[in-house]
Structure formats: structure tokens, C-alpha cells
Design a protein around this motif. Structure first.
Motif, PDB file in Angstrom:
ATOM      1  N   ASN A  68       0.806  -1.241  -0.067  1.00 26.54           N
ATOM      2  CA  ASN A  68      -0.014  -0.037   0.038  1.00 26.54           C
ATOM      3  C   ASN A  68       0.957   1.402   0.059  1.00 26.54           C
ATOM      4  O   ASN A  68       0.404   2.294  -0.810  1.00 26.54           O
ATOM      5  CB  ASN A  68      -0.859   0.006   1.207  1.00 26.54           C
ATOM      6  CG  ASN A  68      -2.085  -1.082   1.083  1.00 26.54           C
ATOM      7  OD1 ASN A  68      -2.548  -1.348   0.018  1.00 26.54           O
ATOM      8  ND2 ASN A  68      -2.465  -1.293   2.384  1.00 26.54           N
ATOM      9  N   ASP A  72       0.591   3.986  -2.789  1.00 20.60           N
ATOM     10  CA  ASP A  72       0.305   5.295  -2.748  1.00 20.60           C
ATOM     11  C   ASP A  72       1.304   6.228  -3.203  1.00 20.60           C
ATOM     12  O   ASP A  72       0.947   7.230  -3.719  1.00 20.60           O
ATOM     13  CB  ASP A  72       0.358   5.786  -0.962  1.00 20.60           C
ATOM     14  CG  ASP A  72      -1.242   4.817  -0.445  1.00 20.60           C
ATOM     15  OD1 ASP A  72      -2.138   4.601  -1.312  1.00 20.60           O
ATOM     16  OD2 ASP A  72      -1.218   4.762   0.826  1.00 20.60           O
ATOM     17  N   LYS A  73       2.612   5.990  -3.208  1.00 20.42           N
ATOM     18  CA  LYS A  73       3.770   6.687  -3.409  1.00 20.42           C
ATOM     19  C   LYS A  73       3.791   6.672  -5.043  1.00 20.42           C
ATOM     20  O   LYS A  73       3.684   7.742  -5.926  1.00 20.42           O
ATOM     21  CB  LYS A  73       5.026   6.584  -3.121  1.00 20.42           C
ATOM     22  CG  LYS A  73       6.172   7.370  -3.425  1.00 20.42           C
ATOM     23  CD  LYS A  73       7.324   7.006  -2.520  1.00 20.42           C
ATOM     24  CE  LYS A  73       8.389   8.060  -3.068  1.00 20.42           C
ATOM     25  NZ  LYS A  73       9.833   7.342  -2.221  1.00 20.42           N
ATOM     26  N   ALA A  77      -1.727   8.747  -5.002  1.00 18.56           N
ATOM     27  CA  ALA A  77      -3.089   8.755  -4.476  1.00 18.56           C
ATOM     28  C   ALA A  77      -3.055   9.714  -3.185  1.00 18.56           C
ATOM     29  O   ALA A  77      -2.496   9.794  -2.323  1.00 18.56           O
ATOM     30  CB  ALA A  77      -3.421   7.261  -4.094  1.00 18.56           C
ATOM     31  N   SER A  79      -4.594  10.733   0.143  1.00 15.37           N
ATOM     32  CA  SER A  79      -4.656   9.906   1.580  1.00 15.37           C
ATOM     33  C   SER A  79      -6.145   9.807   1.921  1.00 15.37           C
ATOM     34  O   SER A  79      -6.931  11.034   1.763  1.00 15.37           O
ATOM     35  CB  SER A  79      -4.019  10.276   2.513  1.00 15.37           C
ATOM     36  OG  SER A  79      -4.326  11.510   2.981  1.00 15.37           O
ATOM     37  N   TRP A 111     -12.755   6.109  -0.322  1.00 20.60           N
ATOM     38  CA  TRP A 111     -11.623   6.704  -0.586  1.00 20.60           C
ATOM     39  C   TRP A 111     -11.369   7.347   0.935  1.00 20.60           C
ATOM     40  O   TRP A 111     -10.394   7.470   1.577  1.00 20.60           O
ATOM     41  CB  TRP A 111     -11.619   7.777  -1.565  1.00 20.60           C
ATOM     42  CG  TRP A 111     -11.910   7.446  -2.775  1.00 20.60           C
ATOM     43  CD1 TRP A 111     -11.558   6.087  -3.270  1.00 20.60           C
ATOM     44  CD2 TRP A 111     -12.251   8.031  -3.971  1.00 20.60           C
ATOM     45  NE1 TRP A 111     -11.485   6.150  -4.390  1.00 20.60           N
ATOM     46  CE2 TRP A 111     -12.231   7.046  -5.070  1.00 20.60           C
ATOM     47  CE3 TRP A 111     -13.067   9.194  -4.138  1.00 20.60           C
ATOM     48  CZ2 TRP A 111     -12.543   7.567  -6.466  1.00 20.60           C
ATOM     49  CZ3 TRP A 111     -13.294   9.647  -5.214  1.00 20.60           C
ATOM     50  CH2 TRP A 111     -13.252   8.778  -6.553  1.00 20.60           C
ATOM     51  N   ARG A 117      -8.366   3.067  -3.349  1.00 16.13           N
ATOM     52  CA  ARG A 117      -7.511   3.944  -3.835  1.00 16.13           C
ATOM     53  C   ARG A 117      -7.873   4.879  -5.094  1.00 16.13           C
ATOM     54  O   ARG A 117      -7.855   4.261  -5.986  1.00 16.13           O
ATOM     55  CB  ARG A 117      -5.944   3.447  -3.794  1.00 16.13           C
ATOM     56  CG  ARG A 117      -4.964   4.383  -4.357  1.00 16.13           C
ATOM     57  CD  ARG A 117      -3.551   3.650  -4.336  1.00 16.13           C
ATOM     58  NE  ARG A 117      -3.145   2.972  -3.162  1.00 16.13           N
ATOM     59  CZ  ARG A 117      -3.253   1.565  -3.074  1.00 16.13           C
ATOM     60  NH1 ARG A 117      -3.697   0.801  -3.619  1.00 16.13           N
ATOM     61  NH2 ARG A 117      -2.951   1.269  -1.721  1.00 16.13           N
ATOM     62  N   SER A 123      -7.076  11.918  -7.691  1.00 14.33           N
ATOM     63  CA  SER A 123      -6.481  12.469  -6.555  1.00 14.33           C
ATOM     64  C   SER A 123      -6.117  14.132  -6.805  1.00 14.33           C
ATOM     65  O   SER A 123      -6.282  14.807  -5.792  1.00 14.33           O
ATOM     66  CB  SER A 123      -5.204  11.715  -6.367  1.00 14.33           C
ATOM     67  OG  SER A 123      -5.662  10.399  -5.976  1.00 14.33           O
TER      68      SER A 123
END
Length: 447
Positions: A68, A72-73, A77, A79, A111, A117, A123
Motif C-alpha cells: 500500500n 500510494d507513492k 494517491a 490519502s 476513499w 485508492r 487525486s
């Protein structure tokens, strides 16, 4: 997918759930995930349990956290905390947010809870709406014309009775000094200038907006001074606008804790020489440091908050212009970030007496002890209850801070001026920013 060497830990010896013959061995494996558009990402060295017989793989909490964090990085995405802040900032239910953005209530829910995500494009749009109130309002009204229909103020006229009260609470000369508005004596023109500055339809709208903004910060408030929430909110608003132009790395509390040591090393030098270095150090930890002069009836010396989970803000008022107060107030605000503020929702401003707020006392103690260790001071105090200038300088050199800081912390803890500030000034040991230096910092919008 590549499998790297097994790890040795307490998890060894677990029987395989699939073949029931082998043993699950902790191993670091490269893991592939297909994302939107059919693109496949390879995540290196994911902690897994791998059967030494059939090769079956089990991904536990540690492995999922690694996957995850990588996604995410990689996907940039937004948060769950930022989605929640978006809802809170505009007072939206998930249903209302879905109606405005068109993303669907179930998606918003997933989300906000972290169960799904969003894509990078989604995003980016949500982050834009979070940071740009005008963009959000245009989307809410479904106004996509090339010519914006909103103007500030909505009409140019003389202020009404309540607007005159609001205008009287605003330190207009300070705004002129910062080159944020045009100098004028006309109430009508002042009203228009302030509305344009704050993107307000009128001053009644500004009063509501600034009062709400004041309630969203953690502030070093001087409770002995006259206070007006409009002035405090405007002070905070200007600080946030300046912070928007400061590029920072993602906010990281661990990096901020490490940055304290580097900041403390600057305390021995002239303030004008190291202010930019202090901002650079904080920016690398994800904190935007800005300077906004204290305004009439504002009663604030400094404030801090998390603008988003990835960017923190410290506003410094340079109230006394002294080197010691600069560092004490800055470290006080850093203390709030390290001790009390973990999300954009963490604020505290409603108190009549700062001495009665435990968090403010904790921040003071942390700042004092970080700048001048209590243990070292008690040892010094036992030898020199009323130290001479020479003894103070020697003590300050030992703990590696400026003598003005050592003296002020000494006096603060003693609750009286044991070491005379007037005598320190006479001996040129209580330096202050010149008016030119102060204005240079105040008109500087970025690092």
C-alpha cells in the motif's frame, strides 16, 4: 516474480495452509500489481510467507502495508485523511460530495475510509478542490464558463453598519505595509481592497470566513491583549496564502524531530543570517515557515496547523523582534506539531488564560528544555543563583545557545527577571532585528 533470500524470524515453523506438507518461511519477494490502464507495477522486497514445498505465498499485515505504501507513492494517491479534510472543510456529507464531484457516494466512502485508492487524476482534482475554494465553488455551482461570474466584492459601495465594525477590526496599515492592499483613506475603497484580498463578496461574509479560520489553528495567543477573531483569522489567512508558494517535502514528524537539532545549532548566530536556513530546514521536514506581522487586536505571536496530512504550517509574528523570542516561539510551535497535532483536525484556540491550557504549558516546557536543558540549568543555578554576564556567557557557550536565549529561559523558569534584560541590551547580548531586517522577512513570501 523474483523471490529473494528467506528471512529468519519468529514466524518460521508455520505449516502451509495450501499443501499441508510444507512450512511457511518468511521471505522477501518482488510482487507485481496491475493498476489502471493495464500497467503492471513491480514492488520489490515485499515481506511474505512462502511454502518451502509448494511455493504458495501468504501476504500478511507487514506485506500489505509495504504494498500500500509503495502504491500510494507510485500512484500519487490522495490519502483518506485528505479526503476527510475535504469533506470537513466544506461541511459536506459523502452524498453531497458525490453529487458535487460526480464520483459516486460509494467511491467517496471507500476513499475516505481507505478501503480503496483513487486514481492519480482523481487525486489531483480532489487536492485542487481542497486547496482552491474558488474552484470548489465553481464546481458546486457547475459554473464552467471561461469568464468567472464571481467578483470581489460583489458590488462596490460604502460599508454598511456591521461592515464598518468589521473594517475597524482590520489592521489596514499593516496590510498596506505588506503591499497586500492599496493605501487609501476611503472606507469604500478599503472595503473593496480587503474583499479582493480575501476573495470575499462583502465584509459580512469575510467576518464569518475569518472567524471560522481562526478556529482552525493552534495558536500562541497572548491572553493579556485585546483580541478580535476577524483580525486573528485574517492574520492566519495571509500566512496560509504565503505558505502556498513555499515548496516543501511531504510532512514527516520523524524528520521534523531530527530537524530540531539542526535548528538549535542556528540559535548562536545573528537571526537575519540564519532565518532562511531555518525555513529551508523546516521545508525539508514538510513544514512551511512564514512571517506575518502582528496585527491590531490579533493577540497572536505564532500559530501552527496541518494544512493537509502532507504539509504543515508555522506562522511567526516576530512580535518582539528579539533573537530569544524568535527561537522560543518557533520551538513552541514545533512542540505543538510533535506533541499535539497528528491530523488537520487537531486544533485548540478557545482558552481565556494560556497558563491554564495544559497543551500550551507542555509546549512551553518542551521549547525551554530543548533550547536549555532543565538539568543543566539547575546545575548552573545552584552555583550561580544570580549569575553575572560573564557566568551567563560561559553557561550559554557550554549548552551552545545564544546568551539571550539562556537568559530568557532562565528568567521564564524563575518567574522573574533574575537576569536584567536592560543590562543584557547594554552589553549587546540581547540582539534584535532591525526594522529593515524585519520588513525584509515580512515581505518575503517564500524561501
Amino acid at each position: 516474480m523474483k523471490t529473494t533470500k528467506p528471512r529468519t524470524d519468529a514466524s518460521q515453523g508455520i505449516p502451509c495452509f495450501e499443501c499441508e506438507e510444507g512450512t511457511l518461511v518468511p521471505t522477501l519477494c518482488d510482487h507485481q500489481v496491475e493498476v489502471a490502464g493495464g500497467k503492471v507495477l513491480t514492488i520489490p522486497e515485499v515481506p511474505m510467507l512462502v511454502c518451502d514445498q509448494c511455493g504458495d505465498r501468504v501476504t500478511g499485515d507487514e506485506g500489505n502495508a509495504r504494498i500500500n505504501a509503495f502504491l500510494d507513492k507510485a500512484l500519487n494517491a490522495i490519502s483518506p485523511e485528505e479526503v476527510q479534510q475535504f469533506l470537513a472543510k466544506y461541511g459536506l456529507t459523502q452524498k453531497e460530495a458525490a453529487q458535487i464531484t460526480g464520483y459516486g457516494e460509494k467511491n467517496i466512502s471507500r476513499w475516505a475510509s481507505g478501503r480503496a485508492r483513487p486514481s492519480e487524476s482523481v487525486s489531483n482534482i480532489l487536492r485542487l478542490l481542497l486547496s482552491d475554494e474558488e474552484a470548489f465553488e465553481r464546481l458546486r455551482r457547475k459554473d464552467f464558463s471561461s469568464r468567472p461570474k464571481v467578483s470581489y466584492p460583489r458590488e462596490h459601495r460604502q460599508p454598511d453598519a456591521n461592515e464598518k465594525k468589521v473594517l475597524s477590526a482590520i489592521d489596514y496599515p499593516r496590510l498596506v505595509e505588506m503591499e497586500l492592499v492599496q493605501a487609501t483613506a476611503s472606507p469604500k475603497e478599503k472595503r473593496s481592497e480587503v474583499c479582493k484580498l480575501t476573495k470575499s463578496g462583502d465584509l459580512n461574509e469575510l467576518e464569518v470566513h475569518m472567524t471560522r479560520r481562526w478556529q482552525q489553528i493552534a495558536a500562541f495567543k497572548d491572553t493579556r491583549q485585546k483580541f478580535n477573531p476577524v483580525s486573528a483569522g485574517l492574520w492566519s489567512y495571509i500566512g496560509e496564502q504565503r505558505a502556498a508558494s513555499i515548496a516543501t517535502e511531504p510532512y514527516d514528524r520523524k524528520k521534523l524531530h531530527k530537524a530540531v537539532k539542526s535548528l538549535r545549532e542556528l540559535t548562536q548566530h545573528p537571526l537575519a543570517d540564519v532565518a532562511d536556513q531555518a525555513r529551508d530546514i523546516l521545508a525539508k521536514a514538510g513544514v512551511a515557515l512564514v512571517f506575518v506581522p502582528i496585527m491590531k487586536d490579533c493577540a497572536l505571536r505564532g500559530s501552527t496547523r496541518l494544512l493537509t496530512p502532507s504539509k504543515a504550517l508555522i506562522i511567526h509574528g516576530l512580535k518582539f523582534r528579539s533573537l530569544s523570542q524568535f527561537w522560543i516561539i518557533l520551538f513552541h510551535e514545533i512542540a505543538h506539531l510533535l506533541l499535539h497535532i497528528k491530523s488537520p483536525k487537531d486544533v485548540f484556540t478557545d482558552y481565556e488564560d494560556q497558563d491554564q491550557d495544559e497543551r500550551e504549558q507542555n509546549a512551553d516546557r518542551w521549547a525551554y528544555d530543548t533550547l536549555a536543558s532543565l538539568d543543566r540549568e539547575l546545575e548552573f543555578r545552584s552555583k550561580y543563583p544570580k549569575p553575572t554576564i560573564w557566568q551567563l556567557e560561559s553557561y550559554a557557550a557550554e549548552i551552545k545557545v545564544h546568551p539571550a536565549i539562556a537568559a530568557e529561559v532562565f528568567n521564564k523558569r524563575a518567574g522573574e527577571d533574575v537576569i536584567s534584560y536592560a543590562y543584557l541590551k547594554k552589553k549587546k547580548l540581547f540582539p534584535q532585528l532591525s526594522e529593515i531586517e524585519r520588513k525584509a522577512l515580512m515581505t518575503s513570501a517564500s524561501t
